[in-house]
Motif scaffolding. Structure first.
Motif, mmCIF file in Angstrom:
data_model
loop_
_atom_site.group_PDB
_atom_site.id
_atom_site.type_symbol
_atom_site.label_atom_id
_atom_site.label_comp_id
_atom_site.label_asym_id
_atom_site.label_seq_id
_atom_site.Cartn_x
_atom_site.Cartn_y
_atom_site.Cartn_z
ATOM 1 N N PRO A 7 0.804 -1.234 0.000
ATOM 2 C CA PRO A 7 0.000 0.000 0.000
ATOM 3 C C PRO A 7 0.831 1.276 0.000
ATOM 4 C CG PRO A 7 -0.117 -1.100 2.137
ATOM 5 C CD PRO A 7 0.555 -2.047 1.208
ATOM 6 N N ARG A 8 2.088 1.192 0.445
ATOM 7 C CA ARG A 8 2.932 2.392 0.493
ATOM 8 C C ARG A 8 3.908 2.471 -0.676
ATOM 9 N NH1 ARG A 8 4.483 2.841 6.978
ATOM 10 N NH2 ARG A 8 2.306 2.967 7.730
ATOM 11 N N ALA A 9 3.715 1.653 -1.666
ATOM 12 C CA ALA A 9 4.600 1.690 -2.833
ATOM 13 C C ALA A 9 4.517 3.054 -3.523
ATOM 14 C CB ALA A 9 4.221 0.592 -3.812
ATOM 15 N N THR A 10 5.647 3.530 -4.003
ATOM 16 C CA THR A 10 5.683 4.763 -4.792
ATOM 17 C C THR A 10 5.166 4.455 -6.196
ATOM 18 O OG1 THR A 10 7.598 5.575 -3.568
ATOM 19 C CG2 THR A 10 7.143 6.585 -5.714
ATOM 20 N N VAL A 11 4.189 5.235 -6.668
ATOM 21 C CA VAL A 11 3.610 5.020 -7.991
ATOM 22 C C VAL A 11 3.976 6.197 -8.886
ATOM 23 C CG1 VAL A 11 1.497 4.673 -9.318
ATOM 24 C CG2 VAL A 11 1.695 3.707 -7.006
ATOM 25 N N LEU A 12 4.676 5.905 -9.975
ATOM 26 C CA LEU A 12 5.018 6.910 -10.980
ATOM 27 C C LEU A 12 4.284 6.580 -12.271
ATOM 28 C CD1 LEU A 12 8.897 7.156 -10.498
ATOM 29 C CD2 LEU A 12 7.143 8.649 -9.535
ATOM 30 N N HIS A 13 3.744 7.589 -12.917
ATOM 31 C CA HIS A 13 3.024 7.384 -14.172
ATOM 32 C C HIS A 13 3.911 7.760 -15.348
ATOM 33 C CE1 HIS A 13 -0.909 6.476 -12.407
ATOM 34 N NE2 HIS A 13 -0.556 7.317 -11.456
ATOM 35 N N ALA A 14 4.016 6.828 -16.289
ATOM 36 C CA ALA A 14 4.882 7.060 -17.445
ATOM 37 C C ALA A 14 4.188 7.868 -18.529
ATOM 38 C CB ALA A 14 5.347 5.719 -18.018
ATOM 39 N N GLY A 15 2.839 7.873 -18.535
ATOM 40 C CA GLY A 15 2.111 8.623 -19.558
ATOM 41 C C GLY A 15 1.880 7.841 -20.833
ATOM 42 N N GLY A 16 2.437 6.643 -20.929
ATOM 43 C CA GLY A 16 2.264 5.813 -22.121
ATOM 44 C C GLY A 16 2.721 4.399 -21.832
ATOM 45 N N TRP A 17 2.791 3.590 -22.883
ATOM 46 C CA TRP A 17 3.091 2.164 -22.716
ATOM 47 C C TRP A 17 4.407 1.754 -23.375
ATOM 48 C CZ3 TRP A 17 0.072 -0.843 -19.640
ATOM 49 C CH2 TRP A 17 -1.227 -0.403 -19.351
ATOM 50 N N SER A 18 5.105 2.639 -24.017
ATOM 51 C CA SER A 18 6.258 2.253 -24.838
ATOM 52 C C SER A 18 7.566 2.329 -24.058
ATOM 53 C CB SER A 18 6.353 3.168 -26.066
ATOM 54 O OG SER A 18 6.715 4.481 -25.668
ATOM 55 N N ALA A 19 8.618 1.782 -24.675
ATOM 56 C CA ALA A 19 9.943 1.810 -24.053
ATOM 57 C C ALA A 19 10.431 3.246 -23.851
ATOM 58 C CB ALA A 19 10.932 1.028 -24.911
ATOM 59 N N ARG A 20 10.105 4.139 -24.770
ATOM 60 C CA ARG A 20 10.558 5.526 -24.609
ATOM 61 C C ARG A 20 9.928 6.188 -23.382
ATOM 62 N NH1 ARG A 20 6.891 9.239 -26.797
ATOM 63 N NH2 ARG A 20 5.226 8.281 -28.028
ATOM 64 N N HIS A 21 8.684 5.786 -23.059
ATOM 65 C CA HIS A 21 8.068 6.309 -21.839
ATOM 66 C C HIS A 21 8.799 5.780 -20.607
ATOM 67 C CE1 HIS A 21 4.609 6.853 -24.664
ATOM 68 N NE2 HIS A 21 4.534 7.993 -24.014
ATOM 69 N N GLY A 22 9.226 4.522 -20.662
ATOM 70 C CA GLY A 22 10.013 3.974 -19.565
ATOM 71 C C GLY A 22 11.344 4.684 -19.411
ATOM 72 N N ARG A 23 11.962 5.015 -20.524
ATOM 73 C CA ARG A 23 13.253 5.736 -20.486
ATOM 74 C C ARG A 23 13.096 7.090 -19.799
ATOM 75 N NH1 ARG A 23 17.804 5.111 -23.396
ATOM 76 N NH2 ARG A 23 18.086 3.238 -24.673
ATOM 77 N N ARG A 24 12.002 7.781 -20.122
ATOM 78 C CA ARG A 24 11.814 9.124 -19.573
ATOM 79 C C ARG A 24 11.691 9.120 -18.049
ATOM 80 N NH1 ARG A 24 7.151 11.211 -23.807
ATOM 81 N NH2 ARG A 24 8.505 11.494 -25.627
ATOM 82 N N ARG A 25 11.176 8.031 -17.495
ATOM 83 C CA ARG A 25 10.980 7.972 -16.045
ATOM 84 C C ARG A 25 12.114 7.262 -15.316
ATOM 85 N NH1 ARG A 25 8.407 11.491 -13.909
ATOM 86 N NH2 ARG A 25 6.967 10.410 -12.528
ATOM 87 N N SER A 26 13.124 6.823 -16.053
ATOM 88 C CA SER A 26 14.213 6.068 -15.436
ATOM 89 C C SER A 26 14.984 6.883 -14.415
ATOM 90 C CB SER A 26 15.168 5.547 -16.513
ATOM 91 O OG SER A 26 14.521 4.623 -17.344
ATOM 92 N N ALA A 27 15.218 8.159 -14.705
ATOM 93 C CA ALA A 27 15.987 8.993 -13.785
ATOM 94 C C ALA A 27 15.260 9.134 -12.450
ATOM 95 C CB ALA A 27 16.237 10.366 -14.402
ATOM 96 N N ALA A 28 13.937 9.344 -12.512
ATOM 97 C CA ALA A 28 13.164 9.466 -11.280
ATOM 98 C C ALA A 28 13.196 8.164 -10.486
ATOM 99 C CB ALA A 28 11.723 9.849 -11.599
ATOM 100 N N LEU A 29 13.126 7.039 -11.177
ATOM 101 C CA LEU A 29 13.178 5.749 -10.507
ATOM 102 C C LEU A 29 14.543 5.503 -9.888
ATOM 103 C CD1 LEU A 29 11.221 3.673 -13.160
ATOM 104 C CD2 LEU A 29 10.498 4.068 -10.802
ATOM 105 N N GLU A 30 15.579 5.881 -10.625
ATOM 106 C CA GLU A 30 16.940 5.696 -10.113
ATOM 107 C C GLU A 30 17.149 6.509 -8.838
ATOM 108 O OE1 GLU A 30 21.541 6.018 -11.832
ATOM 109 O OE2 GLU A 30 19.815 6.500 -13.108
ATOM 110 N N GLY A 31 16.535 7.698 -8.806
ATOM 111 C CA GLY A 31 16.677 8.537 -7.623
ATOM 112 C C GLY A 31 15.982 7.981 -6.401
ATOM 113 N N LEU A 32 14.972 7.124 -6.599
ATOM 114 C CA LEU A 32 14.264 6.541 -5.465
ATOM 115 C C LEU A 32 15.079 5.464 -4.758
ATOM 116 C CD1 LEU A 32 10.679 6.138 -7.006
ATOM 117 C CD2 LEU A 32 11.398 7.825 -5.309
ATOM 118 N N GLY A 33 15.989 4.828 -5.503
ATOM 119 C CA GLY A 33 16.812 3.783 -4.918
ATOM 120 C C GLY A 33 16.009 2.601 -4.403
ATOM 121 N N VAL A 34 14.988 2.152 -5.160
ATOM 122 C CA VAL A 34 14.118 1.074 -4.700
ATOM 123 C C VAL A 34 14.778 -0.284 -4.898
ATOM 124 C CG1 VAL A 34 11.998 2.367 -5.090
ATOM 125 C CG2 VAL A 34 12.965 0.973 -6.939
#
Length: 340
Positions: free
Chosen positions: A218-245
């Motif tokens: 229930p406390r998981a961090t949820v980030l929205h990529a805005g789409g379904w493609s690999a490029r959307h995943g790339r755009r959010r990679s920096a934010a994910l890396e900063g979370l250190g999950v």
């Protein structure tokens, strides 16, 4: 022969029937009252009721089918087979769309030339004598709704105003999110830091997958990529890396691809990543993923089509197929420590 002159009683019944047809309460293709039911309900003779139904049919408000009944326009009992409706003509080799298209061909057209059309915003080009089998084709879906036309939805669910028209075969997305969450919990333990990379905020598939995951986390961090493609995943990679999950659930494999490729390029530490779909890219990446059981799903589509062709006026049905885990390499230091 004396002309038929309706009494005020018959005129009031005619008006009542017209209001019932035009009220919008009954959908296209819905069964209407029979002559016997009209006679009993409104206190007129069977002959008068039958004449009123004939008038409504001749004016185009109703359709009468021999040995079947009377319906609002949109009902067809002479469909010769399915037509697959797809969002575009071709898909890249190894893509989700290419795999789904291939599976649908095998399920629906094993002994005949595939009947396919490409979605258009106005629904044009749809054969009148075929049952639409629709994947990600909103133009055809809208056209079916306007015309009261039956269809089978694939990997999708009807909207509330579609439920009377559309059969649907979909994946239990919430169960899939729960499976991903339980996998991370078993591999990393409950104290791990976890996150979800979701798709578009309003997409019901993404919403359901996140809901299933957050039942466990229930406390998981949820980030929205805005789409379904690999490029959307790339755009959010920096934010994910900063979370250190420690663990990351990507709601489809293409988003996971974007994250994995970006982290590898940066030579950054990679958390345990779980994808969704079991698209061909998951094999290439050796990605553990929540797998769509393709043959089971398309087998259910075939069953839905056969039933609709055999019983054109049967109530609509929804089938949800539960996905399953496809475990591949566990590529996370924390997961390797936890795996026997």
């Amino acid at each position: 022969m004396t002309a038929y002159t309706p009494s005020s009683r018959v005129a009031s019944v005619r008006d009542a029937l017209r209001r019932q047809v035009g009220s919008g309460i009954l959908h296209g293709g819905a069964r209407f009252l029979s002559a016997r039911e009209i006679a009993r309900r409104y206190g007129v003779s069977y002959q008068t009721a039958d004449r009123l139904l004939t008038e409504l049919t001749e004016s185009g408000r109703l359709v009468r089918r021999p040995r079947s009944g009377t319906y609002l326009p949109g009902f067809r009992d002479d469909l010769v087979g399915p037509v697959a409706v797809l969002p575009r003509a071709e898909y890249p080799a190894g893509s989700f769309g290419e795999r789904l298209r291939r599976c649908l061909r095998e399920a629906l057209f094993a002994e005949e030339r595939p009947s396919e059309v490409v979605d258009r915003s106005d629904g044009a080009g749809l054969p009148d004598d075929r049952l639409p089998v629709v994947w990600d084709a909103p133009g055809v879906r809208r056209a079916c709704r306007r015309g009261g036309r039956r269809a089978v939805l694939v990997h999708d669910v009807p909207r509330p105003d579609d439920t009377h028209l559309f059969d649907a075969v979909s994946i239990d997305n919430q169960a899939g999110g729960f499976i991903a969450a339980e996998t991370i919990r078993k591999l990393l333990g409950r104290r791990a830091g976890v996150a979800v990379l979701a798709g578009p905020k309003a997409d019901p598939r993404s919403v359901a997958r996140v809901e299933g995951f957050t039942r466990v986390w229930p406390r998981a961090t949820v980030l929205h990529a805005g789409g379904w493609s690999a490029r959307h995943g790339r755009r959010r990679s920096a934010a994910l890396e900063g979370l250190g999950v420690d663990g990351l659930f990507c709601v489809n494999d293409r988003l996971a691809q974007g994250v994995i490729v970006t982290l590898r390029e940066r030579r950054a530490a990679q958390p345990l990543i779980i994808g969704f779909d079991n698209a061909p890219i998951a094999d290439e990446l050796e990605l553990t993923t929540v797998a769509i059981p393709w043959r089971t799903m398309t087998g259910e589509v075939r069953a839905a089509v056969q039933r609709r062709l055999a019983e054109p006026d049967a109530p609509a049905r929804r089938v949800e197929v539960v996905p399953r885990l496809r475990l591949r390499r566990v590529d996370s230091p924390a997961a390797r420590r936890s795996t026997p």
